[in-house]
Design an enzyme around this catalytic site. Structure first.
Site, PDB file in Angstrom:
ATOM      1  N   ASP A 165      33.335 -66.745 -35.667  1.00 44.44           N
ATOM      2  CA  ASP A 165      31.925 -66.919 -35.344  1.00 44.44           C
ATOM      3  C   ASP A 165      31.592 -68.368 -35.043  1.00 44.44           C
ATOM      4  OD1 ASP A 165      32.384 -67.507 -38.119  1.00 44.44           O
ATOM      5  OD2 ASP A 165      30.213 -67.459 -38.457  1.00 44.44           O
ATOM      6  N   GLU A 221      31.924 -66.997 -41.096  1.00 44.59           N
ATOM      7  CA  GLU A 221      32.161 -68.198 -41.908  1.00 44.59           C
ATOM      8  C   GLU A 221      30.961 -69.133 -41.862  1.00 44.59           C
ATOM      9  OE1 GLU A 221      33.476 -72.397 -42.708  1.00 44.59           O
ATOM     10  OE2 GLU A 221      32.530 -71.529 -40.933  1.00 44.59           O
TER      11      GLU A 221
END
Length: 407
Positions: free
Chosen positions: A80, A173
């Site tokens: 991400d 994350e």
């Protein structure tokens, strides 16, 4: 496909995570990249490549002959990108840097040499930059590209001895959830490295203790014409709370091991207001003191304005991995040796942020952090040198190869 082509491919996927989502992963589009990566890992020759129901990608590079009994090393990166800036329709540019500011396409934006003095390190190099309208996504698509490229190199050079390598790519994350559903048993590593750091040469095994806090203020709204001694303006009370935070302890005034309070959102009206903030400190005792200080502020405001007008919710996010890495300092020495073998000067610095490795270390998987080579993450001024991408692949190969198994 070399690491540059691979990186440019990965940044074409919009994988922005969403801290307000209730799904796992927080955005379905992360699974689009996850599925692509699982297929790519299988295609280049890794075993058991798959994406699970939560969007985590796992794969294994088997040990070379004679190295089967060596410990399994894990390599981890996240898919991400930060929610702070758009990651859609990224238009990377490769520029030959000769010094000074770097114009970013036709956006009117530029990477300022004065504001970002580390640019001077890269005169004469090719840099991958944005067009000034989005982030680049080197955090952490550079880590993804470097790990996949290192595995591909090892598969193409079977004469390089190495133990079993576990590969893991995580979603979310950036919103602190990257380790929430990480399957340690499935991953099967004895220790690991996240490849999720900054400029070339950085090794990190200390990070912030981190918490998030949300202040809610309930006010009493009365018509301004008859408000004397009756109105309790929630916005003004929230503003007073912020004004009582130490003015020098913000991200803009701190560095190194210095902690901070970071107010990142404030909303409301006279009736109700909220303040959202982050609490960060490398020292655990100081971290706990920071949280207690916020509770003391709330008590003060309630005494001043009346009970039940202010309440604060504080949630710990992760802790400093240092205490979990200290018994395994060979991991740091191995990383330093790999950088030295690749001709890179290693620099051990504290992370002024977090990483999946912090959570994973507390889950029982020692997991320090390595650089990706990029800089200025989470914004339109992000860049990564072409040479740093290539050099990190070399460093990972040096880290993984086993002298123990070589003749």
């Amino acid at each position: 496909m070399d690491v540059i082509e691979r990186f440019l491919k990965y940044v074409s996927f919009d994988t922005r995570s969403d801290e307000n989502s209730t799904t796992v992963p927080s955005t379905e589009k992360q699974k689009v990249l996850g599925a692509y990566l699982a297929k790519e890992l299988e295609t280049i020759g890794l075993c058991d490549a798959c994406m699970d129901e939560y969007g985590y990608v796992y794969a294994v590079l088997p040990a070379t002959k004679g190295c089967e009994n060596l410990p399994t090393v894990g390599l981890i990166a996240h898919m991400d990108t930060s929610p702070d800036v758009s990651g859609a329709n990224v238009k990377p540019q490769i520029v030959s840097y000769t010094g000074g500011d770097i114009p970013l396409g036709e956006s009117g934006e530029a990477i300022s040499a004065a504001l970002f003095p580390t640019l001077s390190r890269y005169v004469g190099q090719e840099l991958i930059v944005t067009d000034g309208t989005t982030l680049l996504g080197a955090d952490d698509k550079a880590g993804l590209a470097e790990i996949v490229s290192a595995c591909e190199y090892l598969l193409a050079h079977p004469e390089i001895a190495h133990g079993r390598i576990a590969v893991g790519f995580t979603p979310d994350e950036e919103i602190g959830s990257g380790a929430d559903h990480f399957d340690l048993a499935r991953f099967g590593a004895d220790y690991a490295y996240t490849v999720d750091g900054g400029e070339l040469g950085e090794i990190e095994y200390e990070n912030f203790n981190a918490a998030s806090a949300k202040l809610t203020v309930k006010g009493v709204n009365i018509h301004p014409g008859s408000a004397k001694n009756r109105m309790k303006n929630a916005l003004l009370m929230a503003n007073e709370f912020v004004s009582l935070l130490p003015s020098a302890e913000t991200p803009a005034h701190t560095e190194g091991y210095e902690g901070f309070y970071h107010v990142h959102d404030m909303q409301g009206n006279e009736s109700e207001a909220t303040v959202s903030m982050l609490i960060r400190d490398h020292d655990r005792a100081s971290f706990e003191n920071r949280k207690q200080y916020l509770h003391a502020l709330v008590d003060f405001l309630n005494q001043k304005f009346g009970d039940c007008y202010c309440a604060i919710e504080i949630r710990d996010s992760y802790y400093n991995m240092k205490e979990k890495i200290l018994p395994h300092m060979y991991l740091i020495e191995d990383a330093k040796a790999a950088m030295q073998a690749a001709g890179v000067a290693a620099e051990i610095i504290p992370i002024r942020g977090g990483t999946d490795g912090a959570r994973l270390s507390y889950m029982g998987l020692p997991c320090p952090n390595l650089c990706t080579g990029g800089a200025n993450f989470h914004g339109i001024h992000e860049f990564i040198p072409v040479e740093s991408l290539r050099k990190m692949v070399e460093i990972l190969v040096c880290l993984i190869r086993s002298k123990e198994c070589e003749n």
